[in-house]
Design a protein around this motif. Sequence first.
Motif, PDB file in Angstrom:
ATOM      1  N   ASP A 112       0.866  -1.177   0.000  1.00 36.17           N
ATOM      2  CA  ASP A 112       0.000   0.000   0.000  1.00 36.17           C
ATOM      3  C   ASP A 112       0.910   1.237   0.000  1.00 36.17           C
ATOM      4  O   ASP A 112       1.342   1.718   1.055  1.00 36.17           O
ATOM      5  N   VAL A 113       1.173   1.754  -1.186  1.00 41.54           N
ATOM      6  CA  VAL A 113       2.125   2.858  -1.334  1.00 41.54           C
ATOM      7  C   VAL A 113       1.550   4.194  -0.877  1.00 41.54           C
ATOM      8  O   VAL A 113       2.259   5.199  -0.849  1.00 41.54           O
ATOM      9  N   ASN A 142       8.246  -2.001  -9.644  1.00 37.10           N
ATOM     10  CA  ASN A 142       6.920  -2.377  -9.150  1.00 37.10           C
ATOM     11  C   ASN A 142       5.922  -1.233  -9.008  1.00 37.10           C
ATOM     12  O   ASN A 142       5.075  -1.239  -8.109  1.00 37.10           O
ATOM     13  N   CYS A 143       5.998  -0.287  -9.928  1.00 39.88           N
ATOM     14  CA  CYS A 143       4.890   0.663 -10.087  1.00 39.88           C
ATOM     15  C   CYS A 143       3.674  -0.058 -10.660  1.00 39.88           C
ATOM     16  O   CYS A 143       2.595   0.523 -10.768  1.00 39.88           O
ATOM     17  N   ASP A 144       3.857  -1.343 -11.012  1.00 39.22           N
ATOM     18  CA  ASP A 144       2.739  -2.169 -11.486  1.00 39.22           C
ATOM     19  C   ASP A 144       1.685  -2.383 -10.407  1.00 39.22           C
ATOM     20  O   ASP A 144       0.604  -2.906 -10.698  1.00 39.22           O
ATOM     21  N   VAL A 145       1.986  -1.985  -9.184  1.00 43.83           N
ATOM     22  CA  VAL A 145       0.969  -2.071  -8.135  1.00 43.83           C
ATOM     23  C   VAL A 145      -0.277  -1.287  -8.542  1.00 43.83           C
ATOM     24  O   VAL A 145      -1.406  -1.639  -8.154  1.00 43.83           O
ATOM     25  N   TYR A 146      -0.087  -0.254  -9.362  1.00 45.90           N
ATOM     26  CA  TYR A 146      -1.236   0.539  -9.821  1.00 45.90           C
ATOM     27  C   TYR A 146      -2.086  -0.229 -10.833  1.00 45.90           C
ATOM     28  O   TYR A 146      -3.285   0.028 -10.952  1.00 45.90           O
ATOM     29  N   GLU A 153      -5.645   6.529  -4.670  1.00 45.14           N
ATOM     30  CA  GLU A 153      -4.715   6.526  -3.545  1.00 45.14           C
ATOM     31  C   GLU A 153      -3.382   5.893  -3.938  1.00 45.14           C
ATOM     32  O   GLU A 153      -2.306   6.395  -3.564  1.00 45.14           O
ATOM     33  N   ILE A 154      -3.426   4.809  -4.703  1.00 44.94           N
ATOM     34  CA  ILE A 154      -2.194   4.134  -5.132  1.00 44.94           C
ATOM     35  C   ILE A 154      -1.433   4.997  -6.131  1.00 44.94           C
ATOM     36  O   ILE A 154      -0.203   5.151  -6.041  1.00 44.94           O
ATOM     37  N   ASN A 156      -1.530   8.268  -6.478  1.00 43.45           N
ATOM     38  CA  ASN A 156      -0.981   9.425  -5.770  1.00 43.45           C
ATOM     39  C   ASN A 156       0.183   9.025  -4.864  1.00 43.45           C
ATOM     40  O   ASN A 156       1.131   9.795  -4.681  1.00 43.45           O
ATOM     41  N   GLY A 157       0.099   7.819  -4.294  1.00 39.93           N
ATOM     42  CA  GLY A 157       1.189   7.337  -3.445  1.00 39.93           C
ATOM     43  C   GLY A 157       2.473   7.158  -4.228  1.00 39.93           C
ATOM     44  O   GLY A 157       3.559   7.574  -3.784  1.00 39.93           O
ATOM     45  N   LEU A 158       2.365   6.528  -5.402  1.00 37.82           N
ATOM     46  CA  LEU A 158       3.541   6.367  -6.267  1.00 37.82           C
ATOM     47  C   LEU A 158       4.094   7.721  -6.687  1.00 37.82           C
ATOM     48  O   LEU A 158       5.317   7.944  -6.670  1.00 37.82           O
ATOM     49  N   SER A 159       3.209   8.621  -7.057  1.00 36.54           N
ATOM     50  CA  SER A 159       3.631   9.957  -7.489  1.00 36.54           C
ATOM     51  C   SER A 159       4.341  10.702  -6.361  1.00 36.54           C
ATOM     52  O   SER A 159       5.359  11.375  -6.591  1.00 36.54           O
TER      53      SER A 159
END
Length: 279
Positions: A112-113, A142-146, A153-154, A156-159
């Motif tokens: 949960d980024v 692993n930006c593939d989490v999106y 939320e995911i 924005n978390g990566l960003s």
Amino acid sequence: MKKIVINTVLICICILSIFFLIYRFSKVKQMKKDYGVFIGADNIDKIKGYNVVVVEPASIDIGGVESLHKTNEKIYAYLNIGSLEEYRSYFNEFKEKTLGLYENWEDEYWMDVSDVAWQKLIVDKLGRDIVDKGFDGFFIDNCDVYYYYPNEEIFNGLSSILQGLRSLNMTKKYKIDIIINGGDTFVSKCIENKTATELFDGVNQECVFTDIDFENKTYKEKDESDREYFKEYLSNVKKYIPEVYLIEYGANSNLIKEIENYCNENGFYWYNAKELELK
């Protein structure tokens, strides 16, 4: 007398020719390979002669980075921001914040980024450590989490994490690059939102021409439809992002020629990995 002069001239020409050939040979030997990814390497001393190299930074100190710079141009540090591995020292601290099991990797979980503590770990501890060791950039995984959890939320978390890593540039005299590995859904969304160039400098895509058979632990050629998808995706990426890289696995001689032609036509760089562990 004339004969002596002629012979002397011929000898000089021969000597100069020999020196020229030696020089040309040495230049060929010194030519660097474009790209190499050695995240699972046991001995970094064997990594020599690359323009861009990716390594795991956890076991490499400042001296190790300096040593790599003696025989390679740019050294990028692997940084996993979208998943959590069991062997990481901080696993127990964050295991309750995971979202689900990472398919084909039994000791890894999607993260949960959006969690602020996770973001601080990535930027303030891991990212800062990488910068202080003298790496030239981040190889973000692993930006593939999106893709698996496509919510705001995911994204924005990566960003936020990438923005935080960008801010570390302010502490260095040189620009620290950010390369996104995979994450095509996230990258495409960033391009759509016009935030891509603010967040990263390059994209690496695995398995455009090859594919991994995890069950049999072998490599094969990519299905044509999937191959065309990634070609179209990368064609769009290069309109906005200056650097594009490929990692292929176990490409045979015929496929190597096809990949090289494709990369040469598009100005891409690629690495043909012999094994999934990237040693």
